[in-house]
Design a protein around this motif. Structure first.
Motif, PDB file in Angstrom:
ATOM      1  N   PHE A   6      38.508  41.265  31.791  1.00 44.53           N
ATOM      2  CA  PHE A   6      37.759  40.098  31.301  1.00 44.53           C
ATOM      3  C   PHE A   6      36.271  40.405  31.396  1.00 44.53           C
ATOM      4  O   PHE A   6      35.856  41.285  32.142  1.00 44.53           O
ATOM      5  N   SER A  23      32.155  29.100  31.669  1.00 38.28           N
ATOM      6  CA  SER A  23      32.683  30.298  31.018  1.00 38.28           C
ATOM      7  C   SER A  23      32.823  31.452  32.011  1.00 38.28           C
ATOM      8  O   SER A  23      33.839  32.158  32.039  1.00 38.28           O
ATOM      9  N   ASN A  27      36.436  33.036  33.325  1.00 39.46           N
ATOM     10  CA  ASN A  27      36.745  34.461  33.197  1.00 39.46           C
ATOM     11  C   ASN A  27      37.066  35.089  34.547  1.00 39.46           C
ATOM     12  O   ASN A  27      38.019  35.851  34.691  1.00 39.46           O
ATOM     13  N   PHE A  38      36.869  42.042  36.294  1.00 37.20           N
ATOM     14  CA  PHE A  38      35.859  41.150  35.722  1.00 37.20           C
ATOM     15  C   PHE A  38      34.565  41.936  35.535  1.00 37.20           C
ATOM     16  O   PHE A  38      34.029  42.509  36.479  1.00 37.20           O
ATOM     17  N   VAL A 220      37.206  35.753  26.567  1.00 30.49           N
ATOM     18  CA  VAL A 220      37.250  34.312  26.861  1.00 30.49           C
ATOM     19  C   VAL A 220      35.827  33.801  26.700  1.00 30.49           C
ATOM     20  O   VAL A 220      34.926  34.221  27.432  1.00 30.49           O
ATOM     21  N   ARG A 221      35.598  32.940  25.723  1.00 33.22           N
ATOM     22  CA  ARG A 221      34.229  32.491  25.436  1.00 33.22           C
ATOM     23  C   ARG A 221      34.274  31.135  24.746  1.00 33.22           C
ATOM     24  O   ARG A 221      35.344  30.630  24.412  1.00 33.22           O
TER      25      ARG A 221
END
Ligand code: GLU
Length: 289
Positions: A6, A23, A27, A38, A220-221
């Protein structure tokens, strides 16, 4: 199976606000829950708007939230050659052309066109009329050699026909409830800018290259970038890049119902922190456990 990857990819052009916190935390949580990685990426290709103090503030705000990221952080401004090479590859395949009109000239051309209303892209900006696509190679060379400013645009007609039908897997939700297998509609963006004379890349180009190079498996946004994914799918296809899973999340709105912006002081993480708000309060405010 390699672990999922992510990332959070802010632009250092202002202070982070609650929407960014949501956000970034989402994530980070998803990475931890899935035993994944991450990453943090600084999207600083816009030299006019990026500031080192905002980059420092990003690290400070994220660390305060309890987020831990892998080092080193990828900074897009350090990889301009890579983006330049990708544009050159697309140009070699006849997919890119220089366009010399200023923004004001484009507005004038559109105003003079009999086509009313003029089509707009999913962000609401008028589509580029495509006029420079028909310039002869000789005319282009003369104007470039004369030092005229230009942008490099993707010839979307050729690009879309070469790429064929494209889809992506959406684990979140689009503005009209789109989810699951979503059909990409890159033609809706027209001939997007891939690079500028002074900056050899653009958001769309660098984001797909970096997501691929960093092995990002889950993007992921915010939902404001949902339809930008159409352009990202097209570029991935043309450049032979892997396709991550996408999850677009809803946007936090201010009391006035508008999406939060970096200029809205009231929701800046720094201001909230100075007001005594804790990282746990932030999680509650954005609806995360
Ligand atoms: N740099 C973009 C922004 O700050 C986000 C890019 C992305 O997540 O794809 O809005």
């Amino acid at each position: 199976m390699p672990p999922p990857v992510f990332r959070f990819a802010p632009s250092p052009n202002g202070r982070l606000h609650l929407g960014h916190a949501y956000s970034a935390l989402l994530n980070f949580d998803l990475a931890r829950q899935s035993g994944g990685r991450f990453l943090l990426r600084i999207e600083d290709i816009d030299r006019a708007r990026s500031r080192p103090e905002y980059e420092a503030a990003i690290y400070e705000d994220l660390a305060w939230l309890g987020i831990v990221w892998e080092m080193p952080v990828r900074r897009q401004s350090e990889h301009l050659d890579l983006y330049r090479d990708a544009v050159a590859r697309l140009a070699d395949e006849g997919l890119v052309y220089p366009a010399f009109e200023s923004r004001a000239e484009i507005v004038r051309m559109i105003g003079q066109s009999p086509r009313k209303p003029w089509p707009r892209d999913p962000d609401g900006s008028p589509l580029y009329p495509g006029s420079a696509a028909t310039l002869s190679p000789h005319a282009r060379d003369i104007r470039m050699q004369a030092g005229e400013p230009f942008v490099l645009r993707l010839n979307s007609r050729i690009a879309c026909s070469r790429a064929g039908a494209l889809v992506w897997e959406e684990h979140g939700i689009g503005p009209a409830g789109e989810t699951g297998r979503v059909a990409a509609l890159p033609g809706a963006w027209g001939d997007v800018v891939l690079a500028r004379k002074e900056t050899p890349t653009s958001y769309h180009l660098s984001v797909v290259i970096d997501d691929a190079l960093q092995g990002v498996t889950h993007v992921v946004r915010g939902q404001d970038l949902f339809w930008a994914t159409s352009v990202h799918r097209l570029l991935q296809q043309l450049l032979g890049l892997p396709v991550p899973i996408y999850r677009h999340h809803g946007l936090l709105r201010g009391d006035d119902g508008r999406k939060l912006s970096k200029s809205t002081q009231a929701t800046s993480l720094q201001v909230l922190r100075e007001d005594g708000v804790t990282p746990q309060n932030i999680r509650e405010m954005v609806g995360l456990p």
